[in-house]
Design a protein around this motif. Structure first.
Motif, PDB file in Angstrom:
ATOM      1  N   GLY A  33     -27.217  16.865 -75.156  1.00  0.00           N
ATOM      2  CA  GLY A  33     -28.319  17.022 -76.139  1.00  0.00           C
ATOM      3  C   GLY A  33     -29.684  16.166 -75.886  1.00  0.00           C
ATOM      4  O   GLY A  33     -30.554  15.837 -76.551  1.00  0.00           O
ATOM      5  N   CYS A  34     -29.799  15.810 -74.567  1.00  0.00           N
ATOM      6  CA  CYS A  34     -30.869  15.002 -73.939  1.00  0.00           C
ATOM      7  C   CYS A  34     -32.180  15.839 -73.491  1.00  0.00           C
ATOM      8  O   CYS A  34     -31.801  16.963 -73.074  1.00  0.00           O
ATOM      9  CB  CYS A  34     -30.572  14.015 -72.954  1.00  0.00           C
ATOM     10  N   THR A  35     -33.028  15.373 -73.640  1.00  0.00           N
ATOM     11  CA  THR A  35     -34.520  15.998 -72.980  1.00  0.00           C
ATOM     12  C   THR A  35     -35.352  14.868 -72.157  1.00  0.00           C
ATOM     13  O   THR A  35     -35.559  13.945 -72.725  1.00  0.00           O
ATOM     14  CB  THR A  35     -35.352  16.581 -74.306  1.00  0.00           C
ATOM     15  N   PHE A  36     -35.519  15.548 -71.139  1.00  0.00           N
ATOM     16  CA  PHE A  36     -36.421  14.786 -70.193  1.00  0.00           C
ATOM     17  C   PHE A  36     -37.313  15.628 -69.864  1.00  0.00           C
ATOM     18  O   PHE A  36     -37.544  16.663 -68.989  1.00  0.00           O
ATOM     19  CB  PHE A  36     -35.529  14.502 -68.859  1.00  0.00           C
ATOM     20  N   ARG A  53     -26.182  21.062 -73.133  1.00  0.00           N
ATOM     21  CA  ARG A  53     -27.198  21.148 -74.078  1.00  0.00           C
ATOM     22  C   ARG A  53     -28.587  20.381 -73.718  1.00  0.00           C
ATOM     23  O   ARG A  53     -29.099  19.922 -74.554  1.00  0.00           O
ATOM     24  CB  ARG A  53     -26.772  21.252 -75.249  1.00  0.00           C
ATOM     25  N   CYS A  54     -28.884  20.046 -72.459  1.00  0.00           N
ATOM     26  CA  CYS A  54     -29.965  19.267 -71.967  1.00  0.00           C
ATOM     27  C   CYS A  54     -31.168  20.057 -71.530  1.00  0.00           C
ATOM     28  O   CYS A  54     -31.007  21.138 -71.199  1.00  0.00           O
ATOM     29  CB  CYS A  54     -29.697  18.250 -71.045  1.00  0.00           C
ATOM     30  N   SER A  55     -32.343  19.212 -71.686  1.00  0.00           N
ATOM     31  CA  SER A  55     -33.587  20.189 -71.275  1.00  0.00           C
ATOM     32  C   SER A  55     -34.209  19.373 -70.032  1.00  0.00           C
ATOM     33  O   SER A  55     -34.469  18.174 -70.393  1.00  0.00           O
ATOM     34  CB  SER A  55     -34.510  20.349 -72.146  1.00  0.00           C
ATOM     35  N   LYS A  73     -25.246  25.198 -70.683  1.00  0.00           N
ATOM     36  CA  LYS A  73     -26.220  25.539 -71.710  1.00  0.00           C
ATOM     37  C   LYS A  73     -27.280  24.658 -71.795  1.00  0.00           C
ATOM     38  O   LYS A  73     -28.015  24.246 -72.620  1.00  0.00           O
ATOM     39  CB  LYS A  73     -25.511  25.500 -73.213  1.00  0.00           C
ATOM     40  N   CYS A  74     -27.738  24.414 -70.708  1.00  0.00           N
ATOM     41  CA  CYS A  74     -28.993  23.559 -70.213  1.00  0.00           C
ATOM     42  C   CYS A  74     -30.299  24.531 -70.258  1.00  0.00           C
ATOM     43  O   CYS A  74     -30.111  25.600 -69.807  1.00  0.00           O
ATOM     44  CB  CYS A  74     -28.797  22.603 -69.079  1.00  0.00           C
TER      45      CYS A  74
END
Length: 194
Positions: A33-36, A53-55, A73-74
């Protein structure tokens, strides 16, 4: 993240916008669930890491590398994967992609032989000089995605849609496609089919 070296750690819900990460090393770590967003990676290493689930949006990498990482699921947007190629090219940056959305990605001279992209969304991206032989692109949405000078022998594009493949420029023997989408392969020839 206070340390520079992490092994077998789990990171959840990190949100980072326009940050600079320098001299970090992550071994067998898990990111969930991380976003960079528009971050810069300087001399960073990711080895055997899993991303759920990362972006990753418009990441810039200098002297950084990824080895055998998995993405599930990224959202991977605007990434030039060659910036992550390990020294000596012993391993590839990506080991697994599952149910991901890739947009504006560039893959140059990467080895995806027998790779499973099944069901992913890969739009407005480019595969240049890559080995995708025996890989599965089944049921992928490939709008605007181009394949240039690639080895695509025995690749499976059944039920995939939107691809742009120059049949004169790629090795295509025994590649599999579904009708009617296969008609796209004739676009480069300039012929019309009624």
């Amino acid at each position: 993240m206070d340390e520079k070296y992490y092994e077998c750690e789990k990171f959840e819900n990190i949100k980072s916008d326009k940050s600079v990460f320098e001299d970090y090393e992550f071994i067998d770590c898990e990111f969930d669930g991380c976003t960079f967003d528009e971050c810069k990676l300087l001399k960073c290493t990711f080895s055997g890491c899993q991303f759920y689930r990362c972006s990753f949006i418009s990441i810039q990498a200098e002297y950084s590398q990824m080895k055998n990482c998995g993405f599930i699921k990224c959202n991977l947007i605007g990434i030039h994967w060659n910036d992550f190629l390990p020294a000596g090219r012993i391993a590839e940056p990506i080991r697994k992609i599952q149910d991901c959305c890739l947009k504006y990605n560039t893959f140059i001279k990467m080895n995806f032989r027998k790779f499973d992209f099944t069901g992913s969304v890969i739009t407005e991206s480019t595969f240049e000089g890559c080995n995708v032989a025996e890989s599965s692109f089944r049921e992928c949405k490939l709008e605007g995605t181009q394949y240039n000078s690639c080895d695509m022998r025995k690749a499976d594009f059944r039920d995939a849609a939107g691809y742009q493949i120059d049949i004169m420029d790629n090795k295509m023997k025994d590649a599999r496609f579904s009708f009617p989408e296969v008609i796209r392969l004739f676009n480069v020839l300039g012929i019309k089919i009624d």
